[in-house]
Design an enzyme around this catalytic site. Structure first.
Site, short mmCIF file in Angstrom:
data_model
loop_
_atom_site.label_atom_id
_atom_site.label_comp_id
_atom_site.label_asym_id
_atom_site.label_seq_id
_atom_site.Cartn_x
_atom_site.Cartn_y
_atom_site.Cartn_z
NE ARG A 325 52.24 -1.88 94.57
CZ ARG A 325 52.11 -2.34 93.32
NH1 ARG A 325 52.99 -3.22 92.86
NH2 ARG A 325 51.12 -1.96 92.56
CD GLU A 730 56.69 1.15 91.38
OE1 GLU A 730 56.47 1.81 92.41
OE2 GLU A 730 55.83 0.42 90.85
#
Length: 778
Positions: A325, A730
Site C-alpha cells: 500500500r 484513514e
C-alpha cells in the site's frame, strides 16, 4: 483565543445522513461504557502474564521455571510444549510467528512462557523469576542495520512500473536524488490489549477479545487449540481505540487465554501492563525512501524511480500488504509519466510491525510530498504551485493512469485544493508570513497546503466482503448485528442509521448488538477505512429483504398495488390507510412472514495481479486538503500550530458529526506521528520509549489554536456506495503532512528558502533545532 469550528449542512431527511451522536458517547463520558476489563469476572477467574525474553536475538540454551512454578498463587506455567494444536499465530499463512518461542528469540520482549495464577499481580511477579540461559547472536534494530547486515526480506517485495523510467529519467532538463527517513508510531490506544476466555463443554471456548478482527482471532484460537472454528466464539462489544493495533496483535493474548482456560477448566483473563503491551506489540513501520526524480524547468515531473525500504520486525505479520500500500500511494495526488517503484520489506530484531491507520499509505504519500518539496526549493517556487502543476488530470487528459495502471476516474483534488486555497486565504497569508520572517530574528513562521488522494478497499481482494443479521421483533423493535467492530469511530451508529433509514423509523428502535462470530461468520477486519462501506451495505441488504417481505404482505393483506405501499416516519401508508410500523410488523408475524434476514455485500469492480503490478485495487478514492500555519522558535526548536483549515471529501456523509470527529482525530494523530512521537531502541535492542513517561503523544494543547474543518458538501460518491458516502477513517490522517511541511518552510527561511531543509519526521524540537543550525552554517 483558541477556536475550533466545523461546518456541516444536513439537507436530507431521515436517519441516514443526519448528525446523530455516537451511540455510546454518553457512556464514554460518564464511565459507564463497558469494556472487557469492566465485565464482571466469573467465579474463580484466573489471570495470566507473559514471560518475556531479555535478548534481541539469541539461542535459548536452557529454561529453568522452578521458581516460577513455586511462586505464590501460580497454578500453571505454559510453554510451547503445552500447546495442543499449532504453535503459530502468523496472520498471513507464512507460519513464521510462534505463539511462544522455543529454541530462539528474535526480539527483546518475545514471549517464551505464560504464567497462570490466582491474581494478576501474582502472575506478573512470578514471570520475573525464570532463569534462562542464552547464546547471543548478532542483531540489528533499524533499516540501516538491516541493509548493512544483508538482512533477509520478510516477504516478497513488489514492483510497480509504467512507461520507461530507466530511459526517460535522464532526458529531463533537471534531476535530483534524495532520501527521507520516516519514523514509526505506537498505537497508544486508551484500552490496552486484553482477552478473557471461558471454557465450555466439549471443545467449546468463548473469548472476549479487544480486536478489530474477531474472525481472525477465532481462526487463531482454533488453530492453536487444534479444534474446528465452530467451537470458538469471539465477542467484541467495543474497543477503547484500535487504529490497526488490534487487527492482528490481539491474537497472542486471546490464544494464550484460551489454551489456559481449556487446560484448567476456569476462566482466564489476560491484560498486559502498558509497558509490556508496548514492548511486545507491533507499531507503524519505519520507512526509508530513496528517490531519483527528473523534472522540467517549470517543475513538471517527468520520471520517478524510488525504493521504499521498511523496518518490518522479526516476522511477516502484515508487512507485505503494508509495504504494497505504501507503493500504491507513492504517487500521492500526482501523475508520473514514467515511474518505477520497489518495496524492500526488511527483517529486523524488533517486534513485528503491523497495521496502523493508513496502512503504509501515509509513508508512501510522504515520500511523494518530499519530492514535491525538493522540486519547489530547487526552482525557488511555492510548493503549492508545483503540486497543482502535477495533479492527476480529468478523463481524456492522458494524465489519469496510476503506477499500478488503475485509472483515476473520480478526481476532484484540483477542486478541493482550489476551494481551500481560497477559503483559507492561503496566498495572502503566505506573503504575510514571508514578510514576517524577514523581520523576526527568533520566531519564524511557515505555511503549507497539502492534498490527499487515498484509495479505498482492502488490497487483499477477499477481505472486501461483509455480512449482517437483522431481526424485527413483534413489537417493531429491530436487532442489528454485523461483522464490523466499534473502536470509538462511530461505525455502530452509522450502520444503525442505515437500517433505521431503510424502514424509516427512529434510530432508537434499532438495538446495536456486540460483534460476535456466533451471529455473522467469516468477517473481515474493521480496517482499510471500509467498515461503513462494507457493513453498511450488508445491513442494508438484510433490511431490504425484510422490507420487501413487508411490502408483499401489505399488498396481499390490503389488496393494493406496490406503489400504494409507502414507509412514512414510524408508520406505513397502505392504500388510503396509515398504520403504525409496529402494527404492520405484528400483523405480518401472525401471517407467518419471515422477519429476519442475513445480508451480504462484496465490493464490485476490484481486482489485482500483484505479480504483474496491474489491476484495480481500489473501488474509489477519497480526497482532502489541509492548510496549516506554524511558528517555530529558532533558539530551542519548539513550535506551535497556529491554525489549520481542512476541506475533506466524504461523499454524502452518513453522519456529518461523526465524520468531523474522525477528521479532527485523524489529523491530530497524524500530527503526533510527524512531530512528537518517537520510537527508540537502545544498543541492546530494548524499546526505551515504552510508556507515557517516555513516549509523547499529542496533548489537547498541541492541537491547532484555530481549527476549521469543513466537509465538501457538493461531493457525492460516483460509485453506488451506501448512501453515496465515502470512507473517512484513514484519509484525514495524511492531512497532517501540511504541518510537517509548514515547519519545513519556517526552517527554510533561515537560508532565505534556497535549500530544502529535508526535515525527517518525527520533527521533534531537537530535530527542528538541528535543521535550523544546519542552514545557519550554509
Amino acid at each position: 483565543m483558541d477556536k475550533t469550528t466545523f461546518e456541516t449542512k444536513n439537507t436530507i431527511n431521515g436517519p441516514m445522513h443526519a448528525s446523530l451522536r455516537h451511540d455510546s458517547a454518553h457512556k464514554h463520558v460518564t464511565g459507564t461504557a463497558e469494556y472487557i476489563d469492566d465485565i464482571r469476572e466469573p467465579a474463580d477467574t484466573l489471570h495470566a502474564a507473559l514471560g518475556m525474553a531479555d535478548r534481541a536475538h539469541a539461542e535459548i540454551l536452557s529454561v529453568n521455571l522452578d521458581a516460577v512454578k513455586a511462586a505464590p498463587g501460580v497454578l500453571w506455567v505454559m510453554t510451547a510444549d503445552d500447546i495442543p494444536g499449532f504453535n503459530d499465530v502468523g496472520s498471513t499463512g507464512q507460519h513464521d510467528e510462534p505463539l511462544l518461542a522455543t529454541n530462539k528469540v528474535e526480539f527483546h520482549g518475545q514471549p517464551i512462557f505464560a504464567v497462570i495464577a490466582e491474581t494478576r499481580d501474582q502472575a506478573r511477579r512470578a514471570a520475573r523469576l525464570a532463569k534462562i540461559e542464552y547464546r547471543d547472536l548478532p542483531h540489528w534494530t533499524d533499516i540501516e542495520g538491516a541493509v548493512t547486515n544483508g538482512a533477509p526480506l520478510v516477504v516478497k517485495p513488489m514492483t510497480l512500473q509504467r512507461g520507461a523510467p530507466e530511459v526517460e529519467i535522464g532526458k529531463a532538463s533537471r534531476r535530483l536524488q534524495g532520501r527521507i527517513e520516516i519514523g514509526g508510531q505506537e498505537h497508544f490506544y486508551l484500552e490496552g490489549q486484553i482477552a478473557m476466555a471461558i471454557p465450555g463443554e466439549d471443545d467449546d471456548v468463548t473469548v472476549w477479545s479487544s480486536t478489530q478482527h474477531p474472525s481472525e482471532v477465532q481462526h487463531m484460537v482454533a488453530h492453536v487449540l487444534g479444534i474446528p472454528n465452530h467451537a470458538v466464539t469471539i465477542n467484541t462489544r467495543r474497543m477503547g481505540g484500535g487504529f490497526g493495533g488490534k487487527e492482528t496483535q490481539g491474537n497472542h493474548f486471546a490464544c494464550l487465554a484460551a489454551v489456559a482456560a481449556k487446560k484448567l477448566g476456569r476462566a482466564v483473563k489476560f491484560r498486559p501492563d502498558r509497558d509490556e503491551d508496548m514492548a511486545v506489540t507491533g507499531k507503524r513501520h519505519d520507512f526509508r525512501v530513496d528517490y531519483d526524480v527528473a523534472f522540467d524547468d517549470e517543475g513538471r515531473i517527468h520520471a520517478v524511480n524510488a525504493t521504499y525500504a521498511a523496518r518490518c520486525g522479526w516476522c511477516a505479520d502484515l508487512s507485505g500488504p503494508v509495504t504494497d500500500r505504501a507503493l500504491f500511494h507513492a504517487d500521492s495526488s500526482y501523475f508520473y509519466p514514467h515511474v518505477h517503484l520497489t518495496s524492500q520489506p526488511l527483517k529486523t530484531h524488533t517486534v513485528s510491525n503491523t497495521a496502523f491507520r493508513g496502512f503504509g499509505g501515509p509513508q508512501g504519500m510522504l515520500g511523494a510530498e518530499r519530492i514535491i518539496e525538493e522540486i519547489a526549493y530547487a526552482l525557488g517556487k511555492d510548493p503549492l504551485e508545483i503540486r497543482k502543476l502535477n495533479f492527476y488530470g480529468q478523463p481524456g487528459s492522458g494524465r489519469t493512469t496510476t503506477p499500478y495502471h488503475q485509472e483515476v476516474e473520480d478526481n476532484v483534488i484540483a477542486r478541493v485544493v482550489e476551494e481551500l486555497e481560497r477559503s483559507s486565504d492561503y496566498q495572502a497569508r503566505r506573503k504575510a508570513i514571508i514578510a514576517f520572517n524577514e523581520n523576526s530574528p527568533v520566531i519564524r513562521k511557515g505555511i503549507a497546503l497539502t492534498p490527499v488522494k487515498f484509495g479505498i478497499s482492502f488490497t487483499m481482494t477477499a477481505y472486501n466482503q461483509a455480512g449482517a443479521l437483522v431481526h424485527i421483533y413483534q413489537d417493531g423493535s429491530i436487532h442489528l448485528n454485523h461483522g464490523g467492530t466499534e473502536m470509538g469511530q462511530g461505525l455502530y451508529v452509522k450502520v444503525a442509521q442505515v437500517v433505521a433509514d431503510a424502514f424509516n423509523v427512529d434510530i432508537e428502535r434499532v438495538k446495536i448488538t456486540a460483534t460476535t462470530t456466533a451471529k455473522v461468520p467469516n468477517t473481515s477486519a474493521t480496517a482499510a477505512s471500509s467498515g461503513s462501506d462494507l457493513n453498511g451495505m450488508a445491513a442494508y441488504d438484510a433490511a431490504r429483504q425484510i422490507r420487501e417481505r413487508l411490502i408483499d404482505f401489505a399488498m396481499r393483506q390490503w389488496d393494493v398495488p406496490r406503489e400504494e405501499v409507502e414507509f412514512l416516519p414510524n408508520r406505513v401508508r397502505v392504500g388510503t390507510e396509515v398504520v403504525p410500523f409496529d402494527t404492520l410488523v405484528r400483523a405480518a408475524y401472525y401471517d407467518r412472514v419471515q422477519l429476519s434476514a442475513a445480508g451480504f455485500y462484496k465490493t464490485p469492480k476490484i481486482h489485482w495481479d500483484r505479480e504483474a503490478g496491474r489491476g484495480r485495487p481500489f473501488y474509489y478514492y477519497a480526497y482532502g486538503a489541509a492548510c496549516s500555519e506554524v511558528s517555530i522558535d529558532t533558539l530551542t526548536g519548539e513550535y506551535m500550530v497556529d491554525r489549520t483549515d481542512i476541506l475533506h471529501d466524504v461523499g454524502r456523509s452518513l453522519n456529518p458529526a461523526i465524520d468531523i470527529g474522525q477528521i479532527e482525530g485523524g489529523f491530530v494523530q497524524g500530527m503526533g506521528w510527524l512531530t512528537t512521537e518517537e520510537l527508540w531502541w537502545d544498543d541492546k535492542g530494548r524499546l526505551r520509549t515504552h510508556a507515557p513517561s517516555t513516549y509523547k503523544i499529542p496533548l489537547a494543547s498541541d492541537r491547532p489554536k484555530v481549527f476549521n474543518v469543513k466537509l465538501a458538501e457538493w461531493s457525492e460518491n460516483a460509485e453506488p456506495t451506501i448512501g453515496r458516502s465515502k470512507a473517512v477513517g484513514e484519509p484525514p490522517f495524511m492531512l497532517a503532512i501540511s504541518v510537517l511541511e509548514a515547519i519545513s518552510m519556517a526552517v527554510a527561511s533561515i537560508a532565505d528558502y534556497r535549500e530544502c531543509p529535508r526535515l525527517d519526521p518525527p520533527a521533534t524540537p531537537e530535530r527542528v533545532l538541528m535543521a535550523v543550525e544546519r542552514l545557519k552554517a550554509l
